[in-house]
Design a protein around this motif. Structure first.
Motif, PDB file in Angstrom:
ATOM      1  N   VAL A  54      -4.242  69.108  38.379  1.00 38.19           N
ATOM      2  CA  VAL A  54      -4.198  68.487  39.258  1.00 38.19           C
ATOM      3  C   VAL A  54      -4.479  69.088  40.586  1.00 38.19           C
ATOM      4  O   VAL A  54      -5.467  68.663  41.815  1.00 38.19           O
ATOM      5  CB  VAL A  54      -2.478  68.241  39.683  1.00 38.19           C
ATOM      6  N   THR A  58      -4.091  71.492  45.964  1.00 32.59           N
ATOM      7  CA  THR A  58      -3.150  70.258  46.727  1.00 32.59           C
ATOM      8  C   THR A  58      -2.181  70.484  47.023  1.00 32.59           C
ATOM      9  O   THR A  58      -0.868  71.584  46.174  1.00 32.59           O
ATOM     10  CB  THR A  58      -3.005  68.730  44.956  1.00 32.59           C
ATOM     11  N   ASP A  59      -1.249  69.061  48.640  1.00 31.87           N
ATOM     12  CA  ASP A  59       0.123  69.541  47.969  1.00 31.87           C
ATOM     13  C   ASP A  59       0.844  69.840  46.679  1.00 31.87           C
ATOM     14  O   ASP A  59       2.395  70.055  46.941  1.00 31.87           O
ATOM     15  CB  ASP A  59       0.502  68.843  49.424  1.00 31.87           C
ATOM     16  N   ILE A  60       1.306  68.789  45.894  1.00 29.52           N
ATOM     17  CA  ILE A  60       1.852  68.793  44.324  1.00 29.52           C
ATOM     18  C   ILE A  60       1.498  70.158  43.810  1.00 29.52           C
ATOM     19  O   ILE A  60       2.674  70.492  43.906  1.00 29.52           O
ATOM     20  CB  ILE A  60       1.270  67.591  43.698  1.00 29.52           C
ATOM     21  N   GLU A  64       5.012  71.589  45.666  1.00 32.12           N
ATOM     22  CA  GLU A  64       5.536  70.355  45.225  1.00 32.12           C
ATOM     23  C   GLU A  64       6.434  70.504  44.064  1.00 32.12           C
ATOM     24  O   GLU A  64       7.162  69.734  42.957  1.00 32.12           O
ATOM     25  CB  GLU A  64       5.663  68.457  46.075  1.00 32.12           C
ATOM     26  N   MET A  65       5.943  71.360  43.215  1.00 37.34           N
ATOM     27  CA  MET A  65       6.426  71.963  41.871  1.00 37.34           C
ATOM     28  C   MET A  65       6.983  72.202  41.469  1.00 37.34           C
ATOM     29  O   MET A  65       7.766  73.300  42.525  1.00 37.34           O
ATOM     30  CB  MET A  65       5.387  72.333  40.890  1.00 37.34           C
ATOM     31  N   PRO A  80       4.794  66.579  37.566  1.00 39.72           N
ATOM     32  CA  PRO A  80       4.892  66.033  39.310  1.00 39.72           C
ATOM     33  C   PRO A  80       3.689  64.735  39.754  1.00 39.72           C
ATOM     34  O   PRO A  80       3.720  64.135  39.700  1.00 39.72           O
ATOM     35  CB  PRO A  80       3.868  67.274  40.215  1.00 39.72           C
ATOM     36  N   GLU A  81       3.460  64.164  38.289  1.00 38.88           N
ATOM     37  CA  GLU A  81       2.684  63.500  37.864  1.00 38.88           C
ATOM     38  C   GLU A  81       2.512  63.157  36.457  1.00 38.88           C
ATOM     39  O   GLU A  81       2.599  63.902  35.715  1.00 38.88           O
ATOM     40  CB  GLU A  81       0.991  63.227  38.911  1.00 38.88           C
ATOM     41  N   ARG A 112       8.859  65.762  42.153  1.00 41.32           N
ATOM     42  CA  ARG A 112       8.330  66.485  43.343  1.00 41.32           C
ATOM     43  C   ARG A 112       9.058  67.006  44.291  1.00 41.32           C
ATOM     44  O   ARG A 112      10.440  66.602  44.646  1.00 41.32           O
ATOM     45  CB  ARG A 112       7.582  66.191  43.893  1.00 41.32           C
ATOM     46  N   GLU A 114       9.817  67.138  47.379  1.00 44.45           N
ATOM     47  CA  GLU A 114       9.344  66.727  48.685  1.00 44.45           C
ATOM     48  C   GLU A 114      10.891  66.632  49.763  1.00 44.45           C
ATOM     49  O   GLU A 114      11.663  66.264  49.158  1.00 44.45           O
ATOM     50  CB  GLU A 114       9.040  65.238  48.802  1.00 44.45           C
ATOM     51  N   ARG A 122      13.528  63.403  44.375  1.00 40.99           N
ATOM     52  CA  ARG A 122      12.520  64.941  44.517  1.00 40.99           C
ATOM     53  C   ARG A 122      12.399  64.245  42.641  1.00 40.99           C
ATOM     54  O   ARG A 122      11.724  65.028  41.941  1.00 40.99           O
ATOM     55  CB  ARG A 122      13.222  65.766  44.203  1.00 40.99           C
ATOM     56  N   LEU A 259      -4.449  63.972  44.283  1.00 41.24           N
ATOM     57  CA  LEU A 259      -4.571  65.042  43.736  1.00 41.24           C
ATOM     58  C   LEU A 259      -6.274  65.428  43.653  1.00 41.24           C
ATOM     59  O   LEU A 259      -6.926  64.525  43.632  1.00 41.24           O
ATOM     60  CB  LEU A 259      -4.247  63.777  42.299  1.00 41.24           C
TER      61      LEU A 259
END
Ligand code: AMP
Length: 423
Positions: A54, A58-60, A64-65, A80-81, A112, A114, A122, A259
């Protein structure tokens, strides 16, 4: 203190569950019509997969993980994706040797960390697809044709498909340099995140939410300014196929995705019903990811969408089925026939039809009250006399008509009635 569900996670009940089942059914049927095969991969993977797949900027990955150490001291992450896990499976199982193209679809929960709000959770459910081995415009057209067809089957026409090309490994470096030079002029005004993105991955600045950065980015050079001939040709070919497929689109030159693995064409489906969370589906080409994770160069394209956002969108437009199933028959029993009613119900349920019977020893009046709540199509009273005679009187609730039916003919009668209703 009582224990509650974790923040941003939710319990889902009927009728919403029924609506999700409906979306899952239409999704599966449409995917299979397009020749896609379902894949299921683990809910958690080695953290490194997402860091490499990813992207570290990235924010993810950065924020966000859900990452944890397992008892063996390995770092694991709840997905997360969906794409990275599918690419890992593609490599692990040598799918490059399968007949090409490899067409996979999935229905996953993703996680995530978030800030929760309407349509943002989430833990949430995504449907997605990955198509490996089909290069250029044709592969992308197949995916967009699928989405168009799926949304049409749901009765959803009122959305905008936004498209952009963010360049390939030849022209993206040219763009990165152009953007870096522009951003360097505004370095002091950028948020701290963008200042670090500027060095590591300037493209990420295009989707920064900070108002000052957005102001600066509004004047920035765009990826489309630097496309190489091959990216420009691919985009022109895609637009032509889409027009012939009857798929409308808008070019959105600011569009980048959150991503890092995307290359070339990216897209989002946007609705005006969903407020801040207006994008309900996103995807694009990722022609370098398989190689970056250790495989051969493999053209690939995919998308994912949030099932909840799609559901909200359909709900706002009145496009969801009611999601309630009424019983076909409710058996009303008495203290000395309750066992027989339970056994008869079990037999009738083998037809797959929904049959209700009392298991709480309720009074006749209470059972009739329950019937007015459940609204069965038929009611049958099963007393000792009916059992002795081997038949019941079925009352059709819609018009009050009654009919005597032998117990052994009941299943057949209800099934035929159900078939008549469906035709
Ligand atoms: P992404 O993987 O970020 O491209 O997201 C793909 C789709 O997943 C989005 O278009 C949304 O529909 C959905 N989505 C992303 N984040 C969330 C979230 N936190 N809660 C619910 N749906 C989400």
């Amino acid at each position: 203190m009582s224990i509650k569900a974790p923040k941003g996670c939710r319990d889902i009940f009927e009728p919403e569950v029924k609506q999700i089942q409906y979306l899952e059914r239409v999704y599966r049927e449409t995917a299979e019509a397009y020749g896609f095969m379902e894949i299921r991969v683990p809910t958690f993977e080695q953290t490194e997969l997402f860091q490499r797949g990813v992207g570290e900027t990235t924010d993810i990955v950065n924020k966000e993980m859900y990452t944890f150490m397992d008892k063996g001291g390995r770092s694991m992450t709840l997905r997360p994706e969906g794409t990275a896990g599918v690419v890992r499976a593609y490599l692990e199982h040598g799918m490059a040797n399968w007949p090409s193209p490899v067409k996979l679809y999935y229905n996953y929960h993703v996680f995530r960390y978030e800030r929760p709000q309407k349509g943002r959770f989430r833990e949430f459910q995504q449907f997605g697809m990955e198509l490996f081995g089909a290069p250029g415009a044709m592969g992308t057209a197949e995916i967009l044709s699928f989405l168009h067809s799926f949304f049409q089957r749901l009765g959803l026409h009122d959305y905008s498909l936004q498209l952009n090309s963010i360049g390939c490994q030849d022209c993206r470096p040219v763009y990165n340099e152009t953007l870096r030079s522009y951003l360097a002029l505004h370095r002091e005004a950028l948020c701290p995140d963008c200042q670090s993105r500027l060095e590591r991955n300037p493209l990420r600045c295009l989707d920064c939410k900070n108002p000052k950065c957005q102001e600066i980015m509004a004047e920035a050079p765009l990826p489309s300014d630097c496309l190489c001939a091959s990216c420009a040709e691919e985009e022109a070919a895609l637009l032509e196929i889409l027009a012939r497929l009857g798929v409308s689109y808008e070019l959105n030159r600011q569009l980048v995705r959150g991503l890092d693995y995307y290359t070339g064409t990216v897209f989002e489906f946007v609705s005006d019903e969903l407020g801040a969370q207006s994008a309900f589906c996103g995807g694009g080409r990722y022609d370098n990811l398989v190689a970056e994770l250790g495989g051969a160069e493999t053209p690939a394209v995919g998308f994912a969408f949030g099932v909840e956002r799609l559901r909200l969108e359909l709900e706002a437009k009145g496009l969801l089925p009611e999601g309630e199933t009424r019983p076909v028959l409710q058996l009303i029993s008495f203290a000395d026939t309750a066992d027989e009613a339970l056994i008869l119900a079990a037999k009738l349920r083998q037809t797959g039809l929904r049959i209700e019977t009392d298991i709480l020893g309720r009074s006749f009046k209470a059972q009739m009250k329950q019937a007015s709540r459940l609204e069965p199509q038929y009611i049958a009273i099963l007393g000792v006399d009916e059992l002795a005679a081997g038949q019941v009187e079925l009352k059709r609730q819609a018009d009050g008509q009654t009919e005597k039916i032998a117990l052994e003919a009941l299943a057949q009668f209800l099934l035929e009635g159900e078939r008549r209703c469906q035709n």
